[in-house]
Design an enzyme around this catalytic site. Structure first.
Site, short mmCIF file in Angstrom:
data_model
loop_
_atom_site.label_atom_id
_atom_site.label_comp_id
_atom_site.label_asym_id
_atom_site.label_seq_id
_atom_site.Cartn_x
_atom_site.Cartn_y
_atom_site.Cartn_z
N LYS A 1 0.84 -1.21 0.00
CA LYS A 1 0.00 0.00 0.00
C LYS A 1 0.87 1.26 0.00
O LYS A 1 0.61 2.20 -0.75
CB LYS A 1 -0.93 -0.04 1.23
N ARG B 1 -8.64 12.45 11.92
CA ARG B 1 -7.21 12.21 12.15
C ARG B 1 -6.41 13.52 12.13
O ARG B 1 -6.76 14.46 11.43
CB ARG B 1 -6.69 11.21 11.13
N SER C 1 7.47 9.07 11.69
CA SER C 1 6.36 8.93 10.74
C SER C 1 6.85 9.13 9.31
O SER C 1 7.34 10.19 8.96
CB SER C 1 5.27 9.96 11.05
N ASP D 1 1.70 -0.78 11.97
CA ASP D 1 0.38 -1.25 11.50
C ASP D 1 0.11 -2.70 11.91
O ASP D 1 -0.99 -3.21 11.66
CB ASP D 1 0.30 -1.14 9.97
N ARG E 1 -7.82 -3.16 9.47
CA ARG E 1 -6.90 -4.06 10.19
C ARG E 1 -7.53 -4.62 11.47
O ARG E 1 -7.20 -5.72 11.90
CB ARG E 1 -5.59 -3.35 10.49
C1 S3P Z 1 2.68 4.84 6.06
C2 S3P Z 1 3.22 5.22 7.25
C3 S3P Z 1 2.65 4.85 8.55
C4 S3P Z 1 1.64 3.71 8.44
C5 S3P Z 1 0.72 3.88 7.27
C6 S3P Z 1 1.51 3.95 5.98
C7 S3P Z 1 3.32 5.31 4.81
O1 S3P Z 1 2.00 5.97 9.10
O2 S3P Z 1 0.90 3.59 9.62
O3 S3P Z 1 -0.19 2.81 7.19
O4 S3P Z 1 3.03 4.74 3.74
O5 S3P Z 1 4.13 6.24 4.86
P1 S3P Z 1 2.85 7.08 9.91
O6 S3P Z 1 3.87 7.62 9.00
O7 S3P Z 1 1.87 8.13 10.33
O8 S3P Z 1 3.43 6.34 11.08
#
Ligand code: S3P
Length: 433
Positions: free
Chosen positions: A25, A124, A165, A317, A390
């Site tokens: 994803k 969010r 993040s 995740d 999830r």
């Molecule tokens: C992601 C980063 C994560 C993850 C999300 C996908 C990404 O979030 O939880 O499902 O693709 O950069 P955070 O960057 O907010 O931790």
């Protein structure tokens, strides 16, 4: 197609077979966005065709890219060398990654765009992204979605990232591509690095330096992107569900092929091994700049562990599915330093604690974590998912190994990240209906 109001997983015989993980994803969002920022054609193999990604595909179309589906997972993006002024609202659906990365990308252009999403996405936090983008010169109306953003005329930013993040880091780097001067993101705890790995394929030069206290990613603004070909590896976060079922349903052996093994994503596999899981990787190879492999999970007697908080970024995740497997482990599994779980698609700590408790599992919830006390799992509950894919899949996996069936509501949301989940689990012999 009618979407059922509930899905139920029933305890049944051993699971066995080989399946392919759906496309990752994180990488699928990125390739669409970079393809739209670039000039020329980006050909994609193995794109995840989940609802989150389809929302991003529509968004980049609204920003002027031409997006074509050539076949199953085969997509072509023809970029116009930048984002154009969109007409109408950019609806990102359920996707936090989609909206945050699109905001970063769009911030670099002299356009105004209104971003929105579903009820979950509207709740969010967005300040974590709009804050640094505003420091670079973008303007915003609204704190939570819907948010209207006006971009262009950005200056580079030096950003020390407190919350690990990849979404924040990526939004800043994408904005930095069209900013004046250098943009540097310092990460004391490194988050997934798919943006950094993918940018060079589009012709962007960036430097990654290991400092004493952080990893620094630096790029110079004003670099053009050129379309390329990208193969999307299998998503370890999705592969986790059939593999979890393999570990907890007695007698099972499940192989998921083509799973991405980027070490910034495999914290769950490491944790499962510490719990005694029989998890093996064969046929390691490269795809789309990432190492992939075929991962096999065999039924294992698990024991509880303390998950190191510094591992959280590499499995953020995966705590819901870890908690589901921990319910079958002997002893306590302690998961701390994961306050971020409360601001995902749902408050995942609260929902896992509630769902597991309803299934007869003892859980102790803390502000920034939870502990699952494993043993025999009764099941026999109907679980509220708040539309979180999830949470739904974790409880369905649990239901395959519990004493009694487990049902989840809003199963249609599973398609945000894992279209075909039910068919795939059934193909392995799982009783999901
Ligand atoms: C992601 C980063 C994560 C993850 C999300 C996908 C990404 O979030 O939880 O499902 O693709 O950069 P955070 O960057 O907010 O931790």
């Amino acid at each position: 197609m009618t979407i059922p109001r509930h899905l139920t997983a029933r305890p049944g015989p051993a699971l066995s077979g080989r399946v392919r993980a759906p496309g990752d994803k994180s990488i699928s969002h990125r390739v669409l966005i970079l393809g739209a920022m670039a000039s020329g054609i980006t050909d994609i193999e193995g794109l995840l065709e989940g609802d989150d990604i389809l929302a991003t595909a529509r968004a980049v179309e609204a920003f002027g890219a031409v997006v074509e589906r050539l076949g199953q997972g085969r997509w072509r993006v023809t970029g116009q060398g930048g984002f154009k002024q969109p007409v109408g609202v950019i609806d990102c659906g359920n996707a936090g990654t989609g909206v945050r990365l699109l905001m970063g990308a769009a911030a670099g252009y002299r356009i105004t765009a209104t971003f929105d999403g579903d009820a979950s996405l509207r709740k969010r936090p967005m300040k974590r992204v709009t804050g640094p983008l505003a420091q670079m010169g973008a303007r915003f109306e609204g704190e939570r979605l819907p948010i209207t953003q006006t971009g262009g005329g950005l200056r580079g930013l030096d950003y020390w990232q407190e919350v690990p993040s990849a979404q924040i880091k990526s939004a800043i780097l994408l904005a930095g591509l069209n900013a004046f001067g250098d943009t540097i993101v310092y990460e004391p705890i490194q988050s997934r690095d798919h943006t950094e790995r993918m940018l060079p394929a589009f012709g962007v030069k960036l430097r990654i330096a290991e400092m004493d206290d952080s990893t620094a990613v630096r790029l110079v603004g004003g670099q053009p992107l050129t379309g390329t070909a990208v193969t999307v590896p299998g998503d370890p976060s999705s592969a986790a569900f059939p593999l979890a079922a393999g570990l907890i349903v007695p007698g099972s052996e499940v192989t998921v092929e083509g799973v991405m093994l980027n070490p910034l994503r495999t914290g769950l596999f490491e944790t499962w091994r510490e719990m005694g899981a029989d998890l093996t990787v064969a046929n390691r190879r490269m795809a789309g700049g990432e190492e992939i492999g075929d991962v096999t999970a065999r039924y294992s007697r698990l024991w509880g562990v303390v998950v190191p908080p510094e591992r959280a970024a590499s499995m953020i995740d995966e705590y819901p599915v870890l908690a589901a497997t921990a319910a079958f482990a002997e002893g306590a599994t302690v998961m701390r330093g994961i306050g971020e779980m409360r601001v995902k698609e749902s408050d995942r700590i609260a929902l896992m604690a509630a769902g597991l408790t309803a299934c007869g599992v003892r859980v102790e919830e803390e502000p920034e974590g939870f502990t699952v006390f494993g043993g025999a799992v009764r099941g026999g509950a109907s679980v509220t998912t708040h539309g979180d894919h999830r949470i739904a899949m974790s409880h369905l996996v649990l239901g395959l190994a519990a004493a009694e069936a487990v049902a989840v509501d809003e199963p249609g949301m599973i398609a945000t990240s894992f279209p075909g989940f039910v068919e795939l689990m059934r193909g392995l012999g799982g009783a999901v209906s």
